[in-house]
Design a protein around this motif. Structure first.
Motif, PDB file in Angstrom:
ATOM      1  N   GLN A 104       0.826  -1.207   0.000  1.00 23.83           N
ATOM      2  CA  GLN A 104       0.000   0.000   0.000  1.00 23.83           C
ATOM      3  C   GLN A 104       0.863   1.262   0.000  1.00 23.83           C
ATOM      4  O   GLN A 104       0.570   2.239  -0.708  1.00 23.83           O
ATOM      5  N   GLU A 105       1.943   1.238   0.772  1.00 24.05           N
ATOM      6  CA  GLU A 105       2.856   2.378   0.825  1.00 24.05           C
ATOM      7  C   GLU A 105       3.463   2.651  -0.561  1.00 24.05           C
ATOM      8  O   GLU A 105       3.481   3.799  -1.038  1.00 24.05           O
ATOM      9  N   ALA A 106       3.944   1.590  -1.224  1.00 25.30           N
ATOM     10  CA  ALA A 106       4.525   1.750  -2.557  1.00 25.30           C
ATOM     11  C   ALA A 106       3.471   2.209  -3.559  1.00 25.30           C
ATOM     12  O   ALA A 106       3.756   3.016  -4.469  1.00 25.30           O
ATOM     13  N   LEU A 107       2.259   1.706  -3.403  1.00 28.37           N
ATOM     14  CA  LEU A 107       1.171   2.108  -4.294  1.00 28.37           C
ATOM     15  C   LEU A 107       0.919   3.611  -4.184  1.00 28.37           C
ATOM     16  O   LEU A 107       0.779   4.307  -5.199  1.00 28.37           O
ATOM     17  N   ASN A 153     -12.008 -10.575   5.927  1.00 23.92           N
ATOM     18  CA  ASN A 153     -12.945 -10.993   6.972  1.00 23.92           C
ATOM     19  C   ASN A 153     -14.083  -9.982   7.113  1.00 23.92           C
ATOM     20  O   ASN A 153     -14.406  -9.521   8.198  1.00 23.92           O
ATOM     21  N   PHE A 154     -14.688  -9.634   5.978  1.00 24.40           N
ATOM     22  CA  PHE A 154     -15.778  -8.660   5.899  1.00 24.40           C
ATOM     23  C   PHE A 154     -15.334  -7.235   6.208  1.00 24.40           C
ATOM     24  O   PHE A 154     -16.122  -6.425   6.684  1.00 24.40           O
ATOM     25  N   TRP A 155     -14.078  -6.921   5.907  1.00 18.93           N
ATOM     26  CA  TRP A 155     -13.572  -5.553   6.012  1.00 18.93           C
ATOM     27  C   TRP A 155     -12.975  -5.136   4.672  1.00 18.93           C
ATOM     28  O   TRP A 155     -12.245  -5.905   4.043  1.00 18.93           O
ATOM     29  N   ASN A 156     -13.281  -3.927   4.252  1.00 18.42           N
ATOM     30  CA  ASN A 156     -12.534  -3.300   3.159  1.00 18.42           C
ATOM     31  C   ASN A 156     -11.299  -2.684   3.813  1.00 18.42           C
ATOM     32  O   ASN A 156     -11.415  -1.795   4.669  1.00 18.42           O
ATOM     33  N   ARG A 157     -10.112  -3.144   3.401  1.00 17.72           N
ATOM     34  CA  ARG A 157      -8.863  -2.769   4.076  1.00 17.72           C
ATOM     35  C   ARG A 157      -8.119  -1.627   3.375  1.00 17.72           C
ATOM     36  O   ARG A 157      -6.923  -1.460   3.582  1.00 17.72           O
ATOM     37  N   LYS A 158      -8.832  -0.831   2.598  1.00 19.02           N
ATOM     38  CA  LYS A 158      -8.163   0.270   1.904  1.00 19.02           C
ATOM     39  C   LYS A 158      -7.909   1.468   2.807  1.00 19.02           C
ATOM     40  O   LYS A 158      -7.353   2.478   2.374  1.00 19.02           O
ATOM     41  N   GLY A 159      -8.315   1.383   4.050  1.00 17.71           N
ATOM     42  CA  GLY A 159      -8.094   2.487   4.965  1.00 17.71           C
ATOM     43  C   GLY A 159      -6.627   2.775   5.201  1.00 17.71           C
ATOM     44  O   GLY A 159      -5.788   1.869   5.193  1.00 17.71           O
ATOM     45  N   LEU A 160      -6.323   4.051   5.440  1.00 18.09           N
ATOM     46  CA  LEU A 160      -4.971   4.431   5.848  1.00 18.09           C
ATOM     47  C   LEU A 160      -4.809   4.326   7.360  1.00 18.09           C
ATOM     48  O   LEU A 160      -3.706   4.460   7.885  1.00 18.09           O
ATOM     49  N   ILE A 161      -5.917   4.048   8.033  1.00 18.01           N
ATOM     50  CA  ILE A 161      -5.924   3.772   9.466  1.00 18.01           C
ATOM     51  C   ILE A 161      -6.674   2.456   9.658  1.00 18.01           C
ATOM     52  O   ILE A 161      -7.732   2.239   9.065  1.00 18.01           O
ATOM     53  N   SER A 162      -6.125   1.571  10.467  1.00 20.21           N
ATOM     54  CA  SER A 162      -6.713   0.240  10.639  1.00 20.21           C
ATOM     55  C   SER A 162      -7.934   0.296  11.541  1.00 20.21           C
ATOM     56  O   SER A 162      -8.248   1.324  12.148  1.00 20.21           O
ATOM     57  N   GLU A 163      -8.602  -0.846  11.671  1.00 20.51           N
ATOM     58  CA  GLU A 163      -9.779  -0.907  12.537  1.00 20.51           C
ATOM     59  C   GLU A 163      -9.418  -0.787  14.013  1.00 20.51           C
ATOM     60  O   GLU A 163     -10.297  -0.624  14.859  1.00 20.51           O
ATOM     61  N   THR A 164      -8.135  -0.826  14.339  1.00 14.97           N
ATOM     62  CA  THR A 164      -7.698  -0.599  15.718  1.00 14.97           C
ATOM     63  C   THR A 164      -7.244   0.835  15.946  1.00 14.97           C
ATOM     64  O   THR A 164      -6.819   1.180  17.048  1.00 14.97           O
ATOM     65  N   GLY A 165      -7.307   1.657  14.898  1.00 13.94           N
ATOM     66  CA  GLY A 165      -6.896   3.052  15.028  1.00 13.94           C
ATOM     67  C   GLY A 165      -5.424   3.287  14.744  1.00 13.94           C
ATOM     68  O   GLY A 165      -4.925   4.405  14.948  1.00 13.94           O
ATOM     69  N   LYS A 166      -4.727   2.274  14.237  1.00 11.30           N
ATOM     70  CA  LYS A 166      -3.292   2.410  13.952  1.00 11.30           C
ATOM     71  C   LYS A 166      -3.090   2.965  12.542  1.00 11.30           C
ATOM     72  O   LYS A 166      -3.684   2.492  11.579  1.00 11.30           O
ATOM     73  N   LYS A 167      -2.223   3.966  12.431  1.00 15.81           N
ATOM     74  CA  LYS A 167      -1.908   4.556  11.134  1.00 15.81           C
ATOM     75  C   LYS A 167      -0.985   3.621  10.356  1.00 15.81           C
ATOM     76  O   LYS A 167       0.062   3.209  10.850  1.00 15.81           O
ATOM     77  N   LYS A 168      -1.382   3.286   9.127  1.00 16.80           N
ATOM     78  CA  LYS A 168      -0.557   2.448   8.266  1.00 16.80           C
ATOM     79  C   LYS A 168       0.531   3.297   7.603  1.00 16.80           C
ATOM     80  O   LYS A 168       0.485   4.529   7.617  1.00 16.80           O
ATOM     81  N   LYS A 169       1.479   2.651   6.983  1.00 14.81           N
ATOM     82  CA  LYS A 169       2.636   3.360   6.411  1.00 14.81           C
ATOM     83  C   LYS A 169       2.223   4.344   5.329  1.00 14.81           C
ATOM     84  O   LYS A 169       2.822   5.421   5.178  1.00 14.81           O
ATOM     85  N   ALA A 170       1.193   4.015   4.558  1.00 18.87           N
ATOM     86  CA  ALA A 170       0.749   4.896   3.472  1.00 18.87           C
ATOM     87  C   ALA A 170       0.182   6.211   4.011  1.00 18.87           C
ATOM     88  O   ALA A 170       0.193   7.230   3.302  1.00 18.87           O
ATOM     89  N   PHE A 171      -0.317   6.211   5.235  1.00 22.65           N
ATOM     90  CA  PHE A 171      -0.829   7.438   5.851  1.00 22.65           C
ATOM     91  C   PHE A 171       0.235   8.529   5.794  1.00 22.65           C
ATOM     92  O   PHE A 171      -0.050   9.689   5.435  1.00 22.65           O
TER      93      PHE A 171
END
Length: 609
Positions: free
Chosen positions: A536-539, A576-594
């Motif tokens: 996602q970060e490279a994208l 698992n029934f989640w769209n994972r395109k978020g820049l923040i996870s379902e736990t509130g953690k910022k992903k690298k692409a953020f």
């Protein structure tokens, strides 16, 4: 032949029953009126076979001669031999506002009818008018007061109301709602979506007490293209002439009194200098009072101008780059719709943490409080109706529904400075009926409000390494706004997408309404491994390189701020029934692409100072 069919379609619109929308125009700024909140615990009954609505011949009880027999009667057993096959008093409760999916495990994936009941006490006055007001019910609502039907509303994200003057009892009253979130092919949105179909009474419910000649609607904003000419309009609930209405802004030492005409309306313009213009850097809101002989309405309103010139978007006359992100009306940390100001403020603050000045509230009208918070926090807003993917383009009732939802959105939010774009849809495929349908929606938006931009999230097409945007709807909207998913759904790996070029037909500002890819928060691998944060970060890095080739690029709202729930996303490990395109996870953690996007927005902020 197609054009002839469409002309017949337009003629048929006048024949569409308006009973579905059996309401007066939604009351502006309901929160500032005298209201009794009907939020709280409501008893509910799950009714997948709709036994509470139809008899065994499948005829509606509320259309029978007696008009009774359904669950809306809220009967209790008075004789031990009496047969009653439901009981609200003994039924479980859920919170309103709130979706049912997140409040009961058995309702997580439920689509169908749920009956909800609330008892309340009131003492109606003879010289007042009363309305039951719903912020939103998803999707189709049948509303009953004391066993009598008030009406029906379709549309899961816009407010509606029914007048109950003369129908309230002094003392205890019973309000029953049949909420049905069943997806249907001729509705707006249609069957196929990519978000959770939350059912229930998802926003506030009020009983509003109004004077006889109350102010139903008002607007106060700058005239298009002017920074000192204010337009003020008022519409009374009835055509009462000679009513004095005063608008005042104490901070500006502004006070003007106007008189309603024979239609009960006011439409005036006047010049007022020294207005501090609203912007993300200066989210200035003025305390505004609109006063009649019987009402004193308080609001907070900002003033700004928005327009396009060539390939520039001009905010208050200055070119701006829209540093944005898309947002769903859902809390990733707690299942369900955003419940409170705290939830909404958290989402908008996450956007500001990324140095956003702009949010796309997708794919439907969000809570009114969300837009008011954007006003306060200094975030520009793209507001959208759920004309999503493939709609029944030739069905007159479907068009009437879409037009009504767009109208309701504009009426509700037209006094919010943050809203700069009315979006009429998302990723709708090309066809002549679609062009007519969408073109008419664009004209509707302009007729209701000529001070904002009109747009839609368009689709692109590809020819080899060329990404083509030539949608005919581009002629009728203000932005070249489109979704593209190079590096995820097509185009190879992230490192390969920079070889793509754009062929854009229109000489207008370009705003990329979606791009992105999925990443499971905490999953790390190399940048060519799907679902990893590194992919996602490279994208994002390579999307920014690719999009920066577009000279007219003036903004973007990548997909999406946070992971969100979707029944379409079924991979047992990564989704698992989640769209994972978020820049923040379902736990509130910022992903690298953020942080990639934040760095780019920091650069754009400096460039467009």
């Amino acid at each position: 032949m197609i054009k002839l069919k469409y002309r017949l379609f337009i003629i048929c619109l006048s024949l569409v029953s308006i009973s579905t929308y059996a309401q007066v125009s939604s009351i502006q700024n309901i929160q500032s009126r005298k209201i009794l909140s009907l939020n709280g615990k409501w008893n509910y009954i799950i009714d997948p076979y709709e036994n509470g609505f139809y008899d065994y011949r499948h005829d509606p009880f509320d259309q029978s001669k007696s008009g009774s027999g359904g669950f809306y009667d809220d009967k209790v057993q008075k004789d031990k031999a009496e047969l009653i096959e439901y009981n609200f008093d003994l039924s479980p409760q859920m919170n309103v506002p709130g979706d049912w999916n997140s409040q009961s495990e058995k309702l997580e994936l439920y689509e169908g009818t749920v009956w909800l009941r609330r008892k309340f006490n009131t003492q109606p006055e003879t010289d007042k008018r009363y309305f039951v007001y719903f912020g939103a019910v998803n999707y189709e609502a049948h509303v009953y007061l004391n066993g009598k039907k008030l009406g029906i509303h379709k549309g899961g994200f816009t407010p509606f109301q029914f007048e109950v003057t003369g129908k309230l009892k002094a003392g205890d009253n019973t309000l029953v709602v049949k909420a049905d979130n069943t997806r249907k092919p001729d509705e707006i949105p249609t069957i196929n979506t990519d978000w959770w179909n939350y059912g229930g009474i998802t926003r506030d419910v009020f009983l509003a007490e109004m004077p006889q000649h109350y102010i139903n609607d008002y607007k106060l904003q700058l005239v298009k293209g002017s920074n000192n000419t204010l337009s003020f309009s008022v519409k009374l609930a009835d055509a009462t002439a000679g009513q004095n209405i005063t608008v005042s802004i104490p901070e500006l030492k502004l006070e003007k009194t106007f008189t309603t005409d024979t239609e009960g309306t006011i439409n005036q313009q006047f010049i007022w200098n020294k207005i501090s213009l609203w912007s993300p850097e200066n989210p200035k809101l003025y305390a505004v009072t609109i006063k009649s002989a019987t009402e004193n309405i308080q609001d907070k309103i900002g003033f700004r101008t928005i327009g396009v010139q060539g390939t520039d978007i001009l905010l208050n006359g200055k070119s701006v780059f829209l540093r944005g992100i898309s947002i769903h009306d859902e809390n990733p940390l707690i299942a369900g719709r955003l419940r409170s100001e705290g939830d909404m403020r958290m989402m908008l603050q996450w956007a500001k943490d990324m140095n956003c000045n702009y949010v796309r509230l997708a794919h439907y009208p969000h809570n009114e409080e969300m837009v008011r918070l954007a006003d306060e926090m200094g975030l520009l807003v793209w507001a959208e109706v759920p004309v999503y993917w493939t709609i029944s383009w030739t069905n007159p009732a479907t068009y009437a529904n879409a037009k009504q939802q767009l109208t309701d959105l504009i009426v509700r939010d037209k006094n919010r400075a943050s809203v700069i774009v009315w979006s009429i849809g998302n990723e709708t495929p090309l066809s002549e009926p679609r062009h007519q349908f969408m073109g008419n929606l664009a004209e509707t938006a302009r007729s209701l409000d000529d001070t904002r931009l009109v747009a839609a999230a368009l689709e692109v097409h590809r020819d080899g390494k060329t990404i083509i945007l030539n949608d005919p709807l581009g002629e009728k909207i203000d932005l070249v706004s489109f979704n593209e998913y190079a590096g995820w759904y097509w185009g190879g790996t992230p490192s390969e997408i920079t070889s793509y070029k754009f062929d854009i037909k229109y000489n207008k500002p370009v705003v990329i309404t979606e791009f992105g890819g999925d990443a499971l928060g905490g999953f790390h691998a190399d940048e060519n491994t799907r679902w990893s944060e590194e992919y996602q970060e490279a994208l994002y890095k390579n999307q920014i390189k690719m999009l920066s080739q577009i000279n007219a690029l003036r903004g973007m709202t990548p997909w999406i701020l946070t992971d969100f729930r979707s029944p379409r996303r079924q991979h047992p490990v990564y989704q698992n029934f989640w769209n994972r395109k978020g820049l923040i996870s379902e736990t509130g953690k910022k992903k690298k692409a953020f942080f990639v996007l934040k760095d780019f927005y920091n650069q754009m902020q400096i460039k467009y100072k």
